[in-house]
Scaffold this active site. Structure first.
Site, PDB file in Angstrom:
ATOM      1  N   HIS A 221       0.843  -1.203   0.000  1.00  0.00           N
ATOM      2  CA  HIS A 221       0.000   0.000   0.000  1.00  0.00           C
ATOM      3  C   HIS A 221       0.878   1.253   0.000  1.00  0.00           C
ATOM      4  O   HIS A 221       0.665   2.178  -0.800  1.00  0.00           O
ATOM      5  CB  HIS A 221      -0.904  -0.032   1.236  1.00  0.00           C
ATOM      6  CG  HIS A 221      -1.802   1.160   1.377  1.00  0.00           C
ATOM      7  ND1 HIS A 221      -3.154   1.100   1.191  1.00  0.00           N
ATOM      8  CD2 HIS A 221      -1.538   2.455   1.710  1.00  0.00           C
ATOM      9  CE1 HIS A 221      -3.692   2.297   1.376  1.00  0.00           C
ATOM     10  NE2 HIS A 221      -2.719   3.136   1.712  1.00  0.00           N
ATOM     11  N   GLU A 222       1.873   1.272   0.881  1.00  0.00           N
ATOM     12  CA  GLU A 222       2.764   2.441   0.956  1.00  0.00           C
ATOM     13  C   GLU A 222       3.614   2.568  -0.306  1.00  0.00           C
ATOM     14  O   GLU A 222       3.903   3.679  -0.768  1.00  0.00           O
ATOM     15  CB  GLU A 222       3.663   2.354   2.191  1.00  0.00           C
ATOM     16  CG  GLU A 222       2.927   2.244   3.521  1.00  0.00           C
ATOM     17  CD  GLU A 222       1.909   3.332   3.731  1.00  0.00           C
ATOM     18  OE1 GLU A 222       2.105   4.458   3.232  1.00  0.00           O
ATOM     19  OE2 GLU A 222       0.880   3.062   4.379  1.00  0.00           O
TER      20      GLU A 222
ATOM     21  N   HIS B 190       1.898   4.494  -2.963  1.00  0.00           N
ATOM     22  CA  HIS B 190       2.007   5.945  -2.717  1.00  0.00           C
ATOM     23  C   HIS B 190       3.366   6.447  -3.205  1.00  0.00           C
ATOM     24  O   HIS B 190       3.461   7.450  -3.911  1.00  0.00           O
ATOM     25  CB  HIS B 190       1.911   6.237  -1.214  1.00  0.00           C
ATOM     26  CG  HIS B 190       0.544   6.172  -0.636  1.00  0.00           C
ATOM     27  ND1 HIS B 190      -0.504   6.921  -1.104  1.00  0.00           N
ATOM     28  CD2 HIS B 190       0.046   5.446   0.400  1.00  0.00           C
ATOM     29  CE1 HIS B 190      -1.591   6.671  -0.379  1.00  0.00           C
ATOM     30  NE2 HIS B 190      -1.280   5.773   0.541  1.00  0.00           N
TER      31      HIS B 190
ATOM     32  N   ASP C 269      -5.120   7.383  -1.138  1.00  0.00           N
ATOM     33  CA  ASP C 269      -5.982   6.468  -0.389  1.00  0.00           C
ATOM     34  C   ASP C 269      -7.418   6.502  -0.913  1.00  0.00           C
ATOM     35  O   ASP C 269      -7.905   7.539  -1.374  1.00  0.00           O
ATOM     36  CB  ASP C 269      -5.972   6.835   1.096  1.00  0.00           C
ATOM     37  CG  ASP C 269      -4.624   6.585   1.739  1.00  0.00           C
ATOM     38  OD1 ASP C 269      -3.999   5.569   1.399  1.00  0.00           O
ATOM     39  OD2 ASP C 269      -4.201   7.412   2.572  1.00  0.00           O
TER      40      ASP C 269
END
Length: 914
Positions: A156-157, A160, A167
């Site tokens: 998930h990170e 980014h 998000d």
């Protein structure tokens, strides 16, 4: 080590791209190489943490591989281990890897107990992030209940960081109305769950279904969407990667375009996979046909700092007081900036090179003084940069390998032979920081800092701008604890006439004060110097060096907290004042300002963006006054106020990152960047960030058909910051950039207004729609726009894709305000069906005086909800008393069991069944 070392050389091509990034990451045959994960020096030694990092990345690699359709995996990772940890045979010295260019930082949070993973993102949708932040508690699995498996959260990170997506949840707005029905903010919309609230009274808590608010049409405050344990949906990782079935990113087919989340707001309703698909990574990669290998890891331990000054003393350095200014800046670096325990050498060069000092370890003030006396005092000859670099490599190799060493290269002369030593520079493993002095410094100079991950700066011949001292003052270590680094509190200059005074103040806050140095320079004769501490006591004892035309005072111990006052008097000359200090305590993080440009090259008419990141530890500093000074090679200086308002160039409001567009190019060539930050009565320290760009905090989960709750996520009242106010002053060098394609004056107006990114809408009385947004300017976020075009539609995609065909709102009475002002506009939708349950979508476009148009704004929405006209009712059991504490989710419970539950519930409510 073999594959990893070879990858360092391949990254040179990556580093020469235009975007300004210190990261060493590159994509090679589907595998990401050069990832740097740094363990903060303040983290207590724990060998298991290293293994946990390895486990996390290994798990993440396979998850990433499957999530991207067998496109990407993690190939090799360097783990930076603090110098204070015990050495081991398999720990080796880093090459170009430093804390400053680490992609992931594992550090204790400030304040403690805030273990949420997050990623710094300063840019727009699709632009790479800055750094992933993880805590030891998260990495070691102590926060599984709050964020799920570490490997999944890491992916998930990574999305980014690498692809600039956002998000798909929203902590501030967890539900929305769509066609009159309440929907949870989620992606995809097919994720099933239940809407419940955790109520606590008198120390006991119970779970109940969310109550419908008859005024807003939404659920009550505190209502949470809890996903079902068993799902069939596979997306999306940017919503809730912790759900077992979630193994994909949202695509164009299943993306929830209506959900009010950051991904839709920032990325124009595009799915995360669409953004990833547009990335350079995707364009140059094809799916693998085999499983990827497991990641390999290099364990790199930080060692003592090794730095060699390589200083130009060619004939051109005799002009414009350059050689003396070099001595002043060099003394600041040697007396203050370079840390105790560092090894420092010095080489000077013209057409040949001269070793002025072999490597000497800085253990005392006398070591610093000895080196300072070796600074060049005479200038003559030509310029051969490669000769100076080779001599520095030789000097370093007499004591240490060049891997991970640093070279500070200053030159003012032209040299068209630099490229001849590029290969030697690459193979050395040394980091080269470049300082270009004056308008004629070699044009290829910046290539040396780009290819080695060094810092590039430019100083003009305008002494009052203090550029050369700022450049050397910025060269603190990229490794080691922040408490050891020199921090610049003030940097000012002024040309005085007829016994004029240069007066001012410097704020000494409680986070600094150790090794404080006041440095004053002049151009002709020593000025009168007056300095008072916060108690009003006059400070004497300045060391005056008339040859170098400077004086300095080192404050013993910890400097007094408060406002220091100075007055300098002189005639017909230029004075500068520089104040530096260090952290007052190893346990109290100092307030720091880190500034940078978004790119190292600016091509007219593309704007540049200047950033200043202000923090104490991991806590952002809000409401500071931040000013950037951008000086061109012509000597023209532009002053910009940087803002943290979430509009224009600023990506996120109240995140401690202050930003602004730069458009006032005046010539081609180098530009220097300097930032002043001042914290006064309005500045404050934010303890936590309402929503960071990071993996979602899990409010609760379902276990055996019962909802289990995590402790509430820490919240902050933005209006309750009185006890956290901070007063401070800082200056920071943002390095330099090079502009090209700038036309000769008069420069044409080719800059449109910036995109509006914070448009909000709400229903007002009488079916009116109230809009608010931050005003753009005539040129991006400067000046005043000429007019606004507002359009509406009941179809969000029609408004996005057919904006010019959508219904236009009458804005005759709407006169744009100056950039960064708050705009408010009230209108009644006409010529469109607007009845109960209608969703209305609104977007704005700004237009300037030469009819240049901004990009379409983010799309705001309102949903018309008309409360039902009903007679008062007797409150239902749900509203009178706490319901059954266990809400069961599984609809397949046998009927007899349901009857037992209902009977027990009714009994508790003391109701009689007739």
């Amino acid at each position: 080590m073999g594959p990893f070392k070879s990858s360092v050389f391949i990254l040179i091509l990556h580093l020469l791209e235009g975007a300004l990034s210190n990261s060493l990451i590159q994509l090679n045959n589907n595998g990401y190489e050069g990832i740097v994960i740094a363990i903060d020096p303040n983290v207590p030694e724990d060998e298991t943490l290293i293994q946990q990092i390895k486990d996390m990345v290994t798990q993440a690699s396979l998850y990433l591989f499957e999530a991207t359709g067998k496109l990407f995996y993690f190939k090799n990772v360097a783990i930076l281990i603090p110098e204070t940890w015990k050495t081991k045979p398999d720990y080796v010295r880093p090459k170009l890897e430093t804390y400053k260019n680490a992609d992931v930082l594992v550090a204790e949070s400030t304040p403690p107990q805030n273990d949420e993973p997050y990623t710094e993102q300063m840019g727009k949708c699709g632009e790479k992030g800055e750094r992933i932040h993880l805590t030891p508690n998260f990495v070691t699995g102590k926060k599984l209940q709050e964020h799920g498996p570490q490997g999944r959260a890491f992916v998930h990170e990574w999305a980014h960081l690498r692809w600039g997506v956002f998000d798909e949840y929203n902590n501030d707005e967890k539900f929305y109305l769509s066609n009159g029905k309440i929907q949870a903010v989620r992606c995809s919309a097919g994720i099933a769950g239940t809407n419940v609230v955790n109520k606590c009274q008198g120390g006991s808590c119970y779970t109940k279904k969310c109550t419908f608010n008859k005024v807003t049409g939404l659920y009550e405050k505190g209502c949470e969407f809890i996903p079902q344990t068993h799902q069939t949906e596979k997306a999306s990782i940017m919503f809730a990667q912790y759900i077992d079935s979630i193994v994909e990113f949202c695509t164009e087919q299943n993306h929830n375009k209506e959900a009010p989340n950051m991904q839709n707001q920032k990325c124009n309703l595009r799915s995360t996979w669409e953004v990833i698909r547009d990335s350079e990574d995707f364009k140059k990669t094809t799916p693998m046909t085999t499983q990827p290998p497991k990641p390999t890891f290099s364990l790199l331990q930080i060692g003592q700092r090794i730095v060699c000054l390589v200083l130009d003393k060619s004939g051109s350095m005799a002009t414009g007081n350059r050689l003396n200014r070099l001595n002043q800046a060099g003394q600041l670096f040697l007396l203050q900036t370079v840390e105790l325990g560092s090894w420092v050498g010095m080489v000077t060069f013209d057409s040949a090179a001269y070793v002025q000092s072999e490597l000497v370890q800085i253990n005392s003030g006398s070591d610093r003084d000895t080196l300072a006396k070796r600074l060049p005092t005479a200038a003559a000859g030509g310029t051969s940069i490669c000769t100076g670099l080779r001599s520095a490599f030789t000097a370093i190799q007499k004591k240490y390998p060049t891997d991970g060493s640093e070279i500070v290269l200053l030159t003012d002369g032209e040299d068209n032979t630099i490229s001849r030593c590029f290969n030697e520079v690459k193979q050395s493993g040394a980091i080269i920081h470049t300082v270009a002095l004056g308008p004629s410094a070699a044009q290829e100079l910046e290539q040396l800092s780009k290819m080695t991950g060094g810092f590039q700066t430019y100083a003009s011949d305008q002494a009052q701008n203090n550029g050369l001292i700022d450049a050397f003052g910025a060269l603190s270590s990229g490794n080691g604890a922040v408490s050891q680094r020199s921090i610049q509190l003030e940097s000012k200059g002024l040309t005085l006439q007829n016994s004029q005074w240069m007066n001012g103040t410097v704020i000494m806050d409680s986070t600094v004060g150790k090794d404080t140095l006041f440095l004053i320079t002049w151009t002709t004769q020593p000025p009168q110097i007056l300095l008072w501490d916060p108690s009003g006591k006059k400070q004497d004892g300045f060391v005056v060096d008339k040859n170098t035309k400077m004086a300095y005072l080192q404050i013993p111990g910890i400097a007094k907290v408060g406002i220091w006052k100075y007055s300098l008097q002189a005639s017909s000359q230029t004075l500068t004042l520089t104040v530096t200090s260090r952290a007052s305590s190893a346990t109290l993080p100092p307030i720091t300002v880190t500034s940078k440009m978004n790119k190292d090259t600016g091509k007219f008419p593309s704007p540049m963006i200047v950033y200043a990141n202000i923090r104490q530890g991991t806590s952002p500093i809000l409401r500071a006054r931040v000013t950037a000074l951008i000086e061109s090679v012509n000597g023209k200086t532009v002053t910009l106020e940087l803002l943290d308002n979430g509009a224009g160039a600023d990506a996120t409001k109240d995140d401690g990152v202050y930003s602004r567009y730069f458009t006032t190019y005046d010539t081609n060539g180098r530009y220097s960047v300097k930032v002043w930050a001042l914290g006064g009565v309005n500045a404050a320290r934010q303890r936590t960030i309402p929503q960071q760009n990071g993996a979602m905090f899990i409010p609760g989960w379902i276990e055996n058909d019962e909802i289990k709750w995590n402790p509430s996520r820490p919240e902050i009242n933005k209006d309750d910051l009185q006890d956290k106010q901070v007063c401070f002053s800082r200056t920071s060098s943002g390095g330099s950039f090079v502009a090209s394609d700038v036309p000769k004056a008069p420069i044409p107006d080719l800059f449109p207004p910036c995109q509006i990114t914070d448009l909000k809408a709400e229903i007002h009385e009488g079916r009116l729609v109230n809009l608010t947004w931050t005003a753009p300017g005539d040129d991006y976020d400067h000046g005043t726009a000429y007019k606004y075009i507002i359009r509406i539609s009941t179809s969000i995609l029609d408004l996005r894709d057919k904006f010019n065909e959508s219904l236009q709102v009458n804005t005759t009475a709407l006169i744009p305000k100056e950039a960064n002002s708050e705009e408010v506009f009230l209108f009644k939708p006409e010529n469109i069906t607007f009845e109960n349950g209608t969703d209305l979508f609104i977007a704005i476009q700004a237009v300037d005086k030469v009819d240049l148009k901004s990009e379409i704004s983010n799309i705001a929405r309102v949903s018309l909800f008309i409360p039902p006209q009903t007679l008062p009712e007797t409150p239902s059991p749900d509203e009178m008393s706490p319901p059954c504490p266990d809400i069961h989710i599984n609809s397949t419970i046998p009927g007899i069991h349901i009857l037992k539950i209902m009977w027990k519930w009714l009994g508790e409510l003391q109701l009689t069944i007739a």
